[in-house]
Design a protein around this motif. Structure first.
Motif: not given
Length: 268
Positions: A145-156, A158-161, A170-176, A213-217
């Motif tokens: 199960t993935d929970i995806l969060t988008f903002k201004n057309g960008n995937l910012i 994703s949390v995967s279980n 958890t993957c986090r994306y920062d954009y220009d 960035n990828v964080f695993t817990n």
């Protein structure tokens, strides 16, 4: 009367010609990547207007099929010693203009994966992954199960279980604020996280990724013996060069130690 009729017909022709010219200019002025070159290979993109037809590299060839403005099928071939062998196929369905399902099958195998998307009130998107068998028609219980969060057309985010693994990723994306090289390809933005191309993590985003960035817990309550597991940090940083219209012409990717992982150039 003849003069009035001639004037009317002339106006119609001028209007039609003007519209046709405008449409052609729209297509002509679209900024679309033609090639992407890295140290090891050159990847070529072909289009019909702003619809992607194929992506060809040294080792793979991918074809796309549209229904109107939506991409409904993607077939991938592997290249080896001059031969092209079908590797996989994914079929997309949509509901109310949004991605509903993706069905992935592999050539020569009855096993595949089904992706089901649902849209939450908090503007996040839930993606459920199931294993499926096209021969028996059976479908497994949800395995990811993935929970995806988008903002201004960008995937910012994703949390995967995973159902069969004791950790959450958890993957986090920062954009220009500049234009993604692929933003003008029709229908690509509707594919959400399905659209991927080699190391292009933001194939369907509006802007360009600066950091990934990828964080695993471990999941709370996990067996204490597993608490000794150490997850290596993962962080990629991207630097870009741009043309006058704000599209990238070069991207250099660095790992978390600051070493260069990849450098690619875009030609439009």
């Amino acid at each position: 009367m003849k003069n009035e009729l001639l004037y009317f017909l002339t106006c119609i022709i001028l209007i039609f010609t003007s519209c046709t010219t405008d449409e052609n200019n729209d297509n002509t002025n679209l900024i679309l990547p033609k090639t992407i070159t890295s140290k090891d290979q050159t990847t070529t993109f072909t289009y019909e207007g702003n619809k992607i037809v194929s992506i060809s590299s040294k080792s793979t060839l991918t074809y796309f099929t549209y229904d109107g403005n939506q991409i409904v099928k993607e077939i991938r071939y592997s290249k080896y010693e001059g031969k092209e062998t079908k590797y996989s196929e994914i079929v997309y369905t949509y509901l109310n203009g949004k991605l509903d399902t993706g069905m992935l099958t592999y050539n020569g195998s009855d096993d595949g994966e089904k992706y089901v998307y649902s849209y939450n009130e908090d503007d996040t998107i839930k993606k459920e992954t199931y294993r499926s068998n096209k021969k028996t028609g059976k479908q497994s219980e949800n395995c990811i199960t993935d929970i995806l969060t988008f903002k201004n057309g960008n995937l910012i985010k994703s949390v995967s279980n995973w159902e069969d693994k004791p950790y959450i990723t958890t993957c986090r994306y920062d954009y220009d604020a500049n234009n993604n090289a692929f933003k003008n390809i029709l229908g690509l933005n509707l594919l959400l996280d399905q659209a991927d191309f080699d190391s292009e993590l933001n194939f369907s985003s509006s802007n360009n990724i600066n950091t990934f960035n990828v964080f695993t817990n471990l999941v709370p309550g996990t067996d204490p013996e597993l608490a000794t597991i150490i997850f290596e940090p993962f962080r990629d940083t991207m630097n870009y060069e741009y043309n006058k219209k704000g599209y990238p012409t070069k991207k250099t990717t660095y790992d978390y130690t600051g070493n260069v992982k990849e450098s690619i150039e875009y030609i439009y």
